[in-house]
Design a protein around this motif. Structure first.
Motif, PDB file in Angstrom:
ATOM      1  N   GLU A 142       0.839  -1.205   0.000  1.00 28.06           N
ATOM      2  CA  GLU A 142       0.000   0.000   0.000  1.00 28.06           C
ATOM      3  C   GLU A 142       0.874   1.255   0.000  1.00 28.06           C
ATOM      4  O   GLU A 142       0.511   2.271  -0.610  1.00 28.06           O
ATOM      5  CB  GLU A 142      -0.930  -0.012   1.217  1.00 28.06           C
ATOM      6  CG  GLU A 142      -1.941   1.113   1.187  1.00 28.06           C
ATOM      7  CD  GLU A 142      -2.818   1.147   2.431  1.00 28.06           C
ATOM      8  OE1 GLU A 142      -3.160   0.074   2.969  1.00 28.06           O
ATOM      9  OE2 GLU A 142      -3.151   2.271   2.865  1.00 28.06           O
ATOM     10  N   ALA A 145       1.842   1.849  -3.476  1.00 25.86           N
ATOM     11  CA  ALA A 145       0.707   2.366  -4.239  1.00 25.86           C
ATOM     12  C   ALA A 145       0.439   3.826  -3.901  1.00 25.86           C
ATOM     13  O   ALA A 145       0.169   4.649  -4.775  1.00 25.86           O
ATOM     14  CB  ALA A 145      -0.530   1.518  -3.948  1.00 25.86           C
ATOM     15  N   LYS A 146       0.571   4.145  -2.622  1.00 24.74           N
ATOM     16  CA  LYS A 146       0.342   5.528  -2.199  1.00 24.74           C
ATOM     17  C   LYS A 146       1.356   6.459  -2.859  1.00 24.74           C
ATOM     18  O   LYS A 146       1.009   7.533  -3.370  1.00 24.74           O
ATOM     19  CB  LYS A 146       0.459   5.610  -0.674  1.00 24.74           C
ATOM     20  CG  LYS A 146       0.272   6.999  -0.122  1.00 24.74           C
ATOM     21  CD  LYS A 146       0.272   6.987   1.393  1.00 24.74           C
ATOM     22  CE  LYS A 146       0.367   8.416   1.920  1.00 24.74           C
ATOM     23  NZ  LYS A 146       0.635   8.465   3.361  1.00 24.74           N
ATOM     24  N   LEU A 148       2.981   5.952  -5.635  1.00 29.61           N
ATOM     25  CA  LEU A 148       2.733   6.063  -7.075  1.00 29.61           C
ATOM     26  C   LEU A 148       1.461   6.847  -7.363  1.00 29.61           C
ATOM     27  O   LEU A 148       1.321   7.451  -8.424  1.00 29.61           O
ATOM     28  CB  LEU A 148       2.628   4.671  -7.709  1.00 29.61           C
ATOM     29  CG  LEU A 148       3.900   3.816  -7.673  1.00 29.61           C
ATOM     30  CD1 LEU A 148       3.639   2.464  -8.319  1.00 29.61           C
ATOM     31  CD2 LEU A 148       5.053   4.525  -8.378  1.00 29.61           C
ATOM     32  N   THR A 149       0.528   6.841  -6.434  1.00 30.59           N
ATOM     33  CA  THR A 149      -0.731   7.525  -6.670  1.00 30.59           C
ATOM     34  C   THR A 149      -0.634   9.017  -6.401  1.00 30.59           C
ATOM     35  O   THR A 149      -1.032   9.829  -7.221  1.00 30.59           O
ATOM     36  CB  THR A 149      -1.856   6.928  -5.810  1.00 30.59           C
ATOM     37  OG1 THR A 149      -1.900   5.530  -6.032  1.00 30.59           O
ATOM     38  CG2 THR A 149      -3.201   7.543  -6.151  1.00 30.59           C
ATOM     39  N   ILE A 265       4.719  -0.113 -13.292  1.00 30.34           N
ATOM     40  CA  ILE A 265       4.237  -0.712 -12.050  1.00 30.34           C
ATOM     41  C   ILE A 265       2.853  -0.181 -11.667  1.00 30.34           C
ATOM     42  O   ILE A 265       2.643   1.034 -11.601  1.00 30.34           O
ATOM     43  CB  ILE A 265       5.256  -0.457 -10.924  1.00 30.34           C
ATOM     44  CG1 ILE A 265       6.555  -1.192 -11.279  1.00 30.34           C
ATOM     45  CG2 ILE A 265       4.723  -0.897  -9.563  1.00 30.34           C
ATOM     46  CD1 ILE A 265       7.692  -0.986 -10.336  1.00 30.34           C
ATOM     47  N   LEU A 266       1.929  -1.069 -11.465  1.00 34.69           N
ATOM     48  CA  LEU A 266       0.536  -0.741 -11.115  1.00 34.69           C
ATOM     49  C   LEU A 266      -0.059   0.300 -12.059  1.00 34.69           C
ATOM     50  O   LEU A 266      -0.785   1.203 -11.625  1.00 34.69           O
ATOM     51  CB  LEU A 266       0.449  -0.258  -9.657  1.00 34.69           C
ATOM     52  CG  LEU A 266       0.818  -1.314  -8.589  1.00 34.69           C
ATOM     53  CD1 LEU A 266       0.852  -0.679  -7.204  1.00 34.69           C
ATOM     54  CD2 LEU A 266      -0.180  -2.475  -8.608  1.00 34.69           C
ATOM     55  N   GLY A 267       0.294   0.187 -13.325  1.00 29.16           N
ATOM     56  CA  GLY A 267      -0.281   1.092 -14.309  1.00 29.16           C
ATOM     57  C   GLY A 267       0.333   2.485 -14.337  1.00 29.16           C
ATOM     58  O   GLY A 267      -0.117   3.355 -15.074  1.00 29.16           O
ATOM     59  N   SER A 268       1.370   2.708 -13.539  1.00 31.61           N
ATOM     60  CA  SER A 268       2.006   4.034 -13.541  1.00 31.61           C
ATOM     61  C   SER A 268       3.088   4.054 -14.629  1.00 31.61           C
ATOM     62  O   SER A 268       3.304   3.050 -15.305  1.00 31.61           O
ATOM     63  CB  SER A 268       2.677   4.283 -12.195  1.00 31.61           C
ATOM     64  OG  SER A 268       3.812   3.446 -12.055  1.00 31.61           O
TER      65      SER A 268
ATOM     66  N   THR B   3      -6.439   3.964  -9.919  1.00 32.45           N
ATOM     67  CA  THR B   3      -5.116   4.405  -9.477  1.00 32.45           C
ATOM     68  C   THR B   3      -4.387   3.208  -8.871  1.00 32.45           C
ATOM     69  O   THR B   3      -5.018   2.209  -8.520  1.00 32.45           O
ATOM     70  CB  THR B   3      -5.236   5.488  -8.389  1.00 32.45           C
ATOM     71  OG1 THR B   3      -5.824   4.883  -7.226  1.00 32.45           O
ATOM     72  CG2 THR B   3      -6.091   6.643  -8.843  1.00 32.45           C
ATOM     73  N   PRO B   4      -3.043   3.331  -8.728  1.00 31.52           N
ATOM     74  CA  PRO B   4      -2.312   2.244  -8.067  1.00 31.52           C
ATOM     75  C   PRO B   4      -2.926   1.886  -6.706  1.00 31.52           C
ATOM     76  O   PRO B   4      -3.005   0.722  -6.342  1.00 31.52           O
ATOM     77  CB  PRO B   4      -0.905   2.820  -7.913  1.00 31.52           C
ATOM     78  CG  PRO B   4      -0.762   3.756  -9.071  1.00 31.52           C
ATOM     79  CD  PRO B   4      -2.132   4.353  -9.272  1.00 31.52           C
ATOM     80  N   LEU B   5      -3.379   2.915  -5.989  1.00 28.57           N
ATOM     81  CA  LEU B   5      -3.958   2.664  -4.672  1.00 28.57           C
ATOM     82  C   LEU B   5      -5.234   1.821  -4.773  1.00 28.57           C
ATOM     83  O   LEU B   5      -5.445   0.882  -4.004  1.00 28.57           O
ATOM     84  CB  LEU B   5      -4.249   4.012  -3.990  1.00 28.57           C
ATOM     85  CG  LEU B   5      -4.251   4.027  -2.472  1.00 28.57           C
ATOM     86  CD1 LEU B   5      -3.007   3.360  -1.896  1.00 28.57           C
ATOM     87  CD2 LEU B   5      -4.346   5.466  -1.976  1.00 28.57           C
ATOM     88  N   ILE B   7      -5.884  -0.263  -7.100  1.00 26.11           N
ATOM     89  CA  ILE B   7      -5.489  -1.625  -7.486  1.00 26.11           C
ATOM     90  C   ILE B   7      -5.038  -2.416  -6.268  1.00 26.11           C
ATOM     91  O   ILE B   7      -5.446  -3.557  -6.060  1.00 26.11           O
ATOM     92  CB  ILE B   7      -4.358  -1.587  -8.543  1.00 26.11           C
ATOM     93  CG1 ILE B   7      -4.841  -0.875  -9.803  1.00 26.11           C
ATOM     94  CG2 ILE B   7      -3.864  -2.987  -8.869  1.00 26.11           C
ATOM     95  CD1 ILE B   7      -3.765  -0.656 -10.857  1.00 26.11           C
TER      96      ILE B   7
END
Ligand SMILES: Cc1cc2nc3c(=O)[nH]c(=O)nc-3n(C[C@H](O)[C@H](O)[C@H](O)COP(=O)(O)O)c2cc1C
Ligand code: SF4
Ligand code: SF4
Ligand code: SF4
Ligand code: FES
Ligand code: FES
Lengths: 597, 117
Positions: A142, A145-146, A148-149, A265-268, B3-5, B7
């Motif tokens: 997480e 993800a945070k 990257l978001t 990574i994760l769509g970024s 968003t990555p979050l 996902i």
């Protein structure tokens, strides 16, 4: 024996303690007594719980209800409503859920764990390290993800700076600054390295952290890569750690499958990959420049810095190198914030540190404590004191590069500055407790022997200096010490400290110099009186048979060199010339008639 | 677009439901320490005892491995977590003790005081 229907944990950390938790504790005890619950409820004092701003803190388990800002009246209330009637007191409940808390939920009910705070090891011993679902279920990835978001690379660096975290590999360099330097370099290619070489004898912090929770280290490294603009990370780990390697490999494969590594990574638009490089297991290869040489395929020898790896590292490219533990802190800093992280620890040393506690203590093992915890708390509260009622003599911190501290230093709070001031170092986290039977000259010799063996030989002060010092120490422990040996050791030690190229040579004299400083009389006794007060230097030892001997003959039969004579039921005698001091007679005598002198 | 979050949150939900489907909500969760040193001290054999018991019909148990929890002088360690109860930790578990833990603790709910950490 309390049946442990409930366990009440009261914070005994520095901030809570100042908020009258003693009175709270008395109130809890009295109230339990009054309701006849003293036998079924255990009260337990913990170290800082990381919620100082809400202190004093009280936790009721099972259920893991955290109460904050507790007054003695509140405490009485909680006992009556929660413990007696099973109804939590809602308006005193703190709803803070820090990442590390779950550890406390499961483990924080005895002295060994209660004084600990597990941030780096928050999942270690809780999750199945080979199952990414376990990690994901506890907010794994997480933080990545945070980042990257909604965080820019600079935001990430700022957060790490705010946390005040310093390198856990030994040097204690501010991590945020290192990230910043590397981020600022302009280059088509940058690298991230995780230093998992862990060469200190007796240390196993990094191995255990990886074996117990490999994804945390990977997540930290991916975030680091994003922050400095790298597309490739390498974990340098010694080949002697097969299980750690296997779990890392699995973790990397699983992370790839889930899209946490690889392209976009994760769509970024961040792409990053990780690989493992195996080290042959030389201590000096843990030194960053030697480590880089080793990855490049040449001999693991240090080179002068600057340039630092942040400017010119792997293949001459900017490289960010951090220790396993340092990396493991990163996801927590991102999710729990740098500000929270920096509320733990001391003024200049933030967060926690993992130690491998070993030697003459009852509870040996891996411990993680907030910076500022004292050596005494580690030895006596967490370590459970010394076995067999032996007396504490010294604690060695920092492995072969560290020093030995005597009892006067037990109240030293553990952080980079205080340990350095006391004459030792934090190092990577080896911690060895020694009792009265340890000979300090011999201990110094043991560590020096290690560094002398491991010296890469590139520079004279380290190569020759440690060799000469070792010769002197060997002489002293053999009872052949000479007038002036101590001064010679000091001179050579200071020379190696100043003139060696890398940290190995610079720190090699530490165990010797610190034992001379703190235990000089023992050196003098060895040299002038041929006496080893710990009875561990063999040549100074003699075994004698006292009048307690009943003439059973057990010692005579066991002696490998026939040094013992005496008839049945007669007092036996040891011929000192023949005796090789193997100590077997001492071990075998049931009448304590053989004494070490 | 997710968003990555988003996902990762979705992945977490999936992970949780996968763990639950493996029986996580069973009445007792059993964790066996499986760090290098625990394995050296015999934790693989202990794990095998639990696996075997489950294969032979022991139900209501969720079995998992874990890394080092720090009690290195007491390994192998086995921990039993039950909702609403204080977690129980056993030290120096061998195959024989493991079988007894299954009989006495898991089947009969008796906490074996003398092996507690
Ligand atoms: C002789 C020597 C051995 C070292 N061994 C290690 C090691 O095993 N692991 C480690 O992380 N750092 C080790 N270091 C420190 C590294 O050079 C480097 O400072 C560190 O990996 C940086 O990471 P950090 O800032 O996260 O501590 C060693 C240093 C020296 C001089
Ligand atoms: S100080 Fe020692 S280990 Fe370091 S470069 Fe010199 S000889 Fe090699
Ligand atoms: S074993 Fe002890 S009691 Fe027996 S002969 Fe030797 S010294 Fe005497
Ligand atoms: S110390 Fe060993 S060699 Fe010496 S007398 Fe005893 S058993 Fe014999
Ligand atoms: S001192 Fe109690 S929470 Fe920090
Ligand atoms: S390293 Fe084995 S339990 Fe700690």
């Amino acid at each position: 024996m309390p049946t442990n229907e409930y366990v009440i944990t009261l914070c005994d950390g520095p901030s809570c303690l100042h908020r009258v938790s003693r009175e709270v504790r008395d109130a809890v005890e009295e109230s339990l007594e009054k309701h006849g619950k003293s036998d079924s409820v255990r009260i337990h004092l913990s170290g800082c719980l990381g919620m100082c701003s809400k202190g004093p803190i009280m936790i009721v388990n099972p259920g893991y209800t955290i109460y904050g800002k507790i007054t003695p009246e509140d405490a009485v209330n909680i006992v009556e409503q929660h413990i007696v009637n099973g109804q939590p007191v809602a308006d005193k409940v703190v709803n803070e859920d820090h990442l590390y808390n779950r550890f406390f939920r499961i483990f924080g009910d005895n002295d060994f764990f209660g004084k600990q705070m597990r941030i780096t090891l928050r999942n270690c011993g809780i999750i199945d390290p080979e199952n990414i679902d376990d990690y994901l279920s506890l907010r794994g990835y997480e933080a990545l993800a945070k980042v990257l978001t909604d965080m820019s690379p600079q935001d990430v660096i700022d957060e790490v700076k705010k946390a005040g975290v310093r390198g856990r590999g030994g040097g204690g360099f501010p991590t945020g600054m290192k990230w910043d330097f590397t981020a600022r370099e302009q280059s088509d290619q940058k690298y991230v390295i995780c230093n998992a070489d862990e060469g200190d004898p007796g240390a196993f912090m990094d191995r255990s952290a990886i074996e117990g929770d490999p994804h945390t280290v990977l997540e930290g490294m991916i975030i680091g890569g994003y922050a400095i603009g790298a597309s490739k990370g390498i974990v340098y780990i010694r080949a002697e750690y097969p299980l750690a390697i296997k779990r890392l490999e699995k973790a990397i494969a699983d992370a790839k499958e889930h899209g946490f590594l690889g392209e976009n990574i994760l769509g970024s638009d961040f792409s990053y990959d990780l690989e493992i490089r195996l080290g042959a297991g030389a201590f000096v290869c843990g030194e960053e420049t030697a480590l880089i040489h080793s990855i490049e395929g040449s001999r693991g020898m240090p080179r002068p810095r600057p340039p630092y790896p942040s400017q010119s590292g792997l293949f001459g490219k900017p490289t960010l190198i951090n220790n396993v533990e340092t990396w493991a802190n990163v996801p927590v800093i991102i999710l729990d914030t740098g500000e929270w992280f920096s509320s733990i620890g001391t003024e200049k040393s933030k967060g926690t540190k993992v130690f491998a506690l070993a030697g003459n203590v009852n509870n040996t093992g891996l411990v993680e404590v907030p910076m500022g915890t004292t050596l005494r708390e580690i030895v006596y509260d967490i370590g459970g004191g010394l076995p067999e009622g032996k007396k504490f003599k010294a604690i060695q911190t920092g492995g072969p590069s560290g020093g030995c501290l005597p009892a006067e230093y037990l109240d030293t709070p553990i952080d980079y500055e205080h340990l350095a001031k006391a004459g030792s170092i934090m190092g990577s986290g080896g911690m060895i407790v020694m009792d009265e039977d340890s000979c300090m000259v011999d201990v110094a010799k043991f560590f020096l022997q290690f560094t002398q063996d491991e010296s890469c030989g590139k520079c004279t002060p380290c190569r020759e200096g440690t060799k000469r010092m070792l010769e002197i120490l060997t002489r002293i422990t053999e009872g052949k010490g000479q007038e002036g040996d101590i001064e010679k050791l000091e001179r050579l030690g200071n020379m190696a400290r100043k003139a060696s190229l890398c940290g190995l040579g610079q720190s090699a004299p530490n165990p010797v110099l610190s034992t001379i400083k703190n235990f000089r009389v023992e050196y003098e006794e060895h040299i002038n009186e041929s006496k080893c007060r710990a009875g561990s230097c063999k040549s100074m030892l003699s075994f004698v048979i006292t009048d307690a001997c009943v003439g059973c003959g057990a010692c005579r039969r066991v002696c490998p060199v026939d040094a013992i004579t005496g008839g049945r039921k007669e007092k036996h005698v040891i011929d000192q010339e023949t005796c090789i001091k193997c100590g077997q007679c001492f071990e075998v005598c049931k009448f304590q008639a053989v004494e070490k002198a | 677009m997710a968003t990555p979050l988003d996902i990762v949150k979705k992945k977490r939900a999936q992970a949780v439901s996968k763990i639950i489907s493996k029986g996580y909500l069973s009445t007792k969760r059993v964790y066996v320490g499986m760090a290098t040193c625990e394995i050296a001290a015999g934790s693989k054999e202990v794990m095998a005892v639990f696996k075997d018991a489950m294969a032979k019909g022991l139900t209501d148990v969720y079995l998992s491995q874990k890394g080092c929890a720090g009690r290195c002088n007491l390994e192998p360690t086995v921990e039993i977590v039950e909702e609403g109860k204080i977690p129980v930790k056993y030290g120096k578990v061998d195959e024989k003790k493991a079988r007894e833990i299954i009989e006495r603790h898991i089947k009969n709910g008796e906490i074996i005081e003398e092996w507690l950490i």
